[in-house]
Design a protein around this motif. Structure first.
Motif, PDB file in Angstrom:
ATOM      1  N   ASP A  50       0.843  -1.192   0.000  1.00  0.00           N
ATOM      2  CA  ASP A  50       0.000   0.000   0.000  1.00  0.00           C
ATOM      3  C   ASP A  50       0.883   1.249   0.000  1.00  0.00           C
ATOM      4  N   TYR A  51       0.682   2.112  -0.980  1.00  0.00           N
ATOM      5  CA  TYR A  51       1.399   3.395  -1.014  1.00  0.00           C
ATOM      6  C   TYR A  51       0.415   4.561  -0.958  1.00  0.00           C
ATOM      7  N   SER A  52      -0.641   4.348  -0.210  1.00  0.00           N
ATOM      8  CA  SER A  52      -1.666   5.381  -0.068  1.00  0.00           C
ATOM      9  C   SER A  52      -1.197   6.463   0.884  1.00  0.00           C
ATOM     10  N   ARG A  53      -1.928   7.554   0.897  1.00  0.00           N
ATOM     11  CA  ARG A  53      -1.657   8.646   1.830  1.00  0.00           C
ATOM     12  C   ARG A  53      -1.677   8.134   3.271  1.00  0.00           C
ATOM     13  N   GLU A  54      -2.714   7.388   3.612  1.00  0.00           N
ATOM     14  CA  GLU A  54      -2.850   6.930   4.991  1.00  0.00           C
ATOM     15  C   GLU A  54      -1.760   5.939   5.371  1.00  0.00           C
ATOM     16  N   GLY A  55      -1.259   5.179   4.396  1.00  0.00           N
ATOM     17  CA  GLY A  55      -0.183   4.251   4.679  1.00  0.00           C
ATOM     18  C   GLY A  55       1.083   4.968   5.108  1.00  0.00           C
ATOM     19  N   TYR A  56       1.474   5.985   4.364  1.00  0.00           N
ATOM     20  CA  TYR A  56       2.660   6.763   4.726  1.00  0.00           C
ATOM     21  C   TYR A  56       2.492   7.424   6.098  1.00  0.00           C
ATOM     22  N   LEU A  57       1.301   7.977   6.357  1.00  0.00           N
ATOM     23  CA  LEU A  57       1.083   8.674   7.623  1.00  0.00           C
ATOM     24  C   LEU A  57       1.092   7.703   8.800  1.00  0.00           C
ATOM     25  N   ALA A  58       0.609   6.499   8.586  1.00  0.00           N
ATOM     26  CA  ALA A  58       0.641   5.493   9.650  1.00  0.00           C
ATOM     27  C   ALA A  58       2.079   5.126   9.999  1.00  0.00           C
ATOM     28  N   ASP A  59       2.955   5.056   8.998  1.00  0.00           N
ATOM     29  CA  ASP A  59       4.359   4.773   9.262  1.00  0.00           C
ATOM     30  C   ASP A  59       4.987   5.874  10.115  1.00  0.00           C
ATOM     31  N   LEU A  60       4.679   7.113   9.783  1.00  0.00           N
ATOM     32  CA  LEU A  60       5.247   8.227  10.540  1.00  0.00           C
ATOM     33  C   LEU A  60       4.759   8.202  11.984  1.00  0.00           C
ATOM     34  N   ARG A  61       3.494   7.944  12.164  1.00  0.00           N
ATOM     35  CA  ARG A  61       2.959   7.849  13.532  1.00  0.00           C
ATOM     36  C   ARG A  61       3.640   6.715  14.295  1.00  0.00           C
ATOM     37  N   ALA A  62       3.838   5.582  13.642  1.00  0.00           N
ATOM     38  CA  ALA A  62       4.498   4.444  14.295  1.00  0.00           C
ATOM     39  C   ALA A  62       5.939   4.789  14.667  1.00  0.00           C
ATOM     40  N   LEU A  63       6.633   5.536  13.807  1.00  0.00           N
ATOM     41  CA  LEU A  63       8.013   5.921  14.101  1.00  0.00           C
ATOM     42  C   LEU A  63       8.075   6.834  15.322  1.00  0.00           C
ATOM     43  N   LEU A  64       7.207   7.836  15.371  1.00  0.00           N
ATOM     44  CA  LEU A  64       7.206   8.749  16.514  1.00  0.00           C
ATOM     45  C   LEU A  64       6.894   7.994  17.804  1.00  0.00           C
ATOM     46  N   ASP A  65       5.937   7.082  17.744  1.00  0.00           N
ATOM     47  CA  ASP A  65       5.592   6.306  18.937  1.00  0.00           C
ATOM     48  C   ASP A  65       6.764   5.417  19.349  1.00  0.00           C
ATOM     49  N   HIS A  66       7.423   4.812  18.377  1.00  0.00           N
ATOM     50  CA  HIS A  66       8.571   3.945  18.652  1.00  0.00           C
ATOM     51  C   HIS A  66       9.686   4.717  19.355  1.00  0.00           C
ATOM     52  N   LEU A  67       9.900   5.958  18.952  1.00  0.00           N
ATOM     53  CA  LEU A  67      10.965   6.780  19.521  1.00  0.00           C
ATOM     54  C   LEU A  67      10.523   7.524  20.778  1.00  0.00           C
ATOM     55  N   GLY A  68       9.244   7.417  21.129  1.00  0.00           N
ATOM     56  CA  GLY A  68       8.729   8.111  22.300  1.00  0.00           C
ATOM     57  C   GLY A  68       8.700   9.615  22.139  1.00  0.00           C
ATOM     58  N   LEU A  69       8.451  10.082  20.917  1.00  0.00           N
ATOM     59  CA  LEU A  69       8.428  11.509  20.622  1.00  0.00           C
ATOM     60  C   LEU A  69       6.977  11.987  20.521  1.00  0.00           C
ATOM     61  N   ASP A  70       6.552  12.769  21.479  1.00  0.00           N
ATOM     62  CA  ASP A  70       5.179  13.267  21.469  1.00  0.00           C
ATOM     63  C   ASP A  70       5.005  14.437  20.513  1.00  0.00           C
ATOM     64  N   ARG A  71       6.025  15.314  20.451  1.00  0.00           N
ATOM     65  CA  ARG A  71       5.932  16.513  19.623  1.00  0.00           C
ATOM     66  C   ARG A  71       7.254  16.712  18.892  1.00  0.00           C
ATOM     67  N   VAL A  72       7.174  16.976  17.589  1.00  0.00           N
ATOM     68  CA  VAL A  72       8.374  17.154  16.774  1.00  0.00           C
ATOM     69  C   VAL A  72       8.151  18.271  15.759  1.00  0.00           C
ATOM     70  N   ALA A  73       9.242  18.789  15.246  1.00  0.00           N
ATOM     71  CA  ALA A  73       9.180  19.593  14.033  1.00  0.00           C
ATOM     72  C   ALA A  73       9.246  18.620  12.857  1.00  0.00           C
ATOM     73  N   LEU A  74       8.487  18.903  11.824  1.00  0.00           N
ATOM     74  CA  LEU A  74       8.448  18.035  10.646  1.00  0.00           C
ATOM     75  C   LEU A  74       8.976  18.789   9.439  1.00  0.00           C
ATOM     76  N   LEU A  75       9.858  18.135   8.708  1.00  0.00           N
ATOM     77  CA  LEU A  75      10.369  18.674   7.446  1.00  0.00           C
ATOM     78  C   LEU A  75      10.173  17.623   6.379  1.00  0.00           C
TER      79      LEU A  75
END
Length: 266
Positions: free
Chosen positions: A76-101
């Motif tokens: 799946d290369y949908s919009r929601e697929g990419y966003l789910a990966d990003l959410r999983a990465l932030l949760d994995h790293l324990g980052l509640d708030r980040v700057a995004l580039l």
């Protein structure tokens, strides 16, 4: 201020998302976290020089997005697929708030994530990420479909890539059996490009954090769209670089300077 010609070293980490490897580079340090999302055909290492320019004030984390670099291919290369990966990465790293580039594909992913999770994004840098793209139905990555994905030897793969070889030759991967492959599958990238197309104005205007829109003089965002993006989203500033669409790679010093100047204000 650090010289943008500096580079940084990173630790590679990974997590598993839906049985698929998601790999990332963490340039470390105790600075504020900034997650950098590359465009199609690239990978997290594209931001190595940027990380060197931003440290130590910023800890840059740059994933290889699904289907790119060291991360696994996805169904799946949908919009929601990419966003789910990003959410999983932030949760994995324990980052509640980040700057995004983000650059290009990554920029669309970044501002769409900010629209859906405004409480997790402190600032947004959009590098060459349009809000209305591909509406005429064309796919600029169509040329990929004529390229080989792998070959028994590196020389054969480079030869098969033809005129595209200079763009990818330094990032080819060697497989366990000794064969060689591209750091992405051409068909995956074509499908991903198709699914990033659309009218994303609602997503761009949904977040309210400070934002920087960086565009190249010969980039892909039309001048009138640049002006409208700044006008219609409060808190957005713009920076024009004498560069093409690939400005993080073709104008790395100017790109890093623009990003750093913006981040100093947030």
């Amino acid at each position: 201020m650090n010289d943008a010609t500096m580079t940084a070293t990173a630790t590679r980490g990974e997590l598993t998302v839906d049985g698929r490897r998601l790999s990332y580079l963490d340039f470390g340090g105790t600075g504020r976290p900034l997650v950098a999302l590359h465009g199609h055909l690239y990978e997290g290492a594209a931001f190595t020089r940027l990380a060197g320019a931003l440290g130590p004030e910023w800890r840059v984390i740059a994933p290889d997005q699904r289907g790119h670099g060291e991360s696994g291919r996805a169904d799946d290369y949908s919009r929601e697929g990419y966003l789910a990966d990003l959410r999983a990465l932030l949760d994995h790293l324990g980052l509640d708030r980040v700057a995004l580039l983000g650059h290009s594909l990554g920029a669309v992913n970044a501002y769409q994530f900010a629209a859906r999770h405004p409480g997790r994004v402190t600032a947004l840098v959009n590098a060459e990420g349009p809000v209305a793209l591909g509406l005429d139905g064309t796919n600029p990555l169509g040329f990929l479909l004529a390229l080989p994905y792998d070959a028994p030897t590196r020389d054969e793969l480079v030869a098969g890539l033809g005129q595209a070889a200079p763009y990818f030759a330094d990032r080819l991967r060697r497989n366990a059996d000794g064969s060689w492959r591209l750091p992405f599958h051409p068909q995956d990238m074509y499908r991903s490009e198709e699914q990033v197309h659309g009218d994303h104005w609602a997503d761009w205007t949904a977040s309210t954090c400070p934002a920087l829109l960086i565009h190249g003089t010969t980039g892909v965002i039309p001048p009138e769209q640049v002006r409208a993006m700044a006008d219609r989203r409060p808190g957005t500033t713009t920076a024009e670089l004498d560069a093409d669409h690939l400005l993080p790679v073709t104008a790395p010093d100017a790109f890093a300077a623009a990003v750093r100047a913006f981040l100093e204000t947030v």
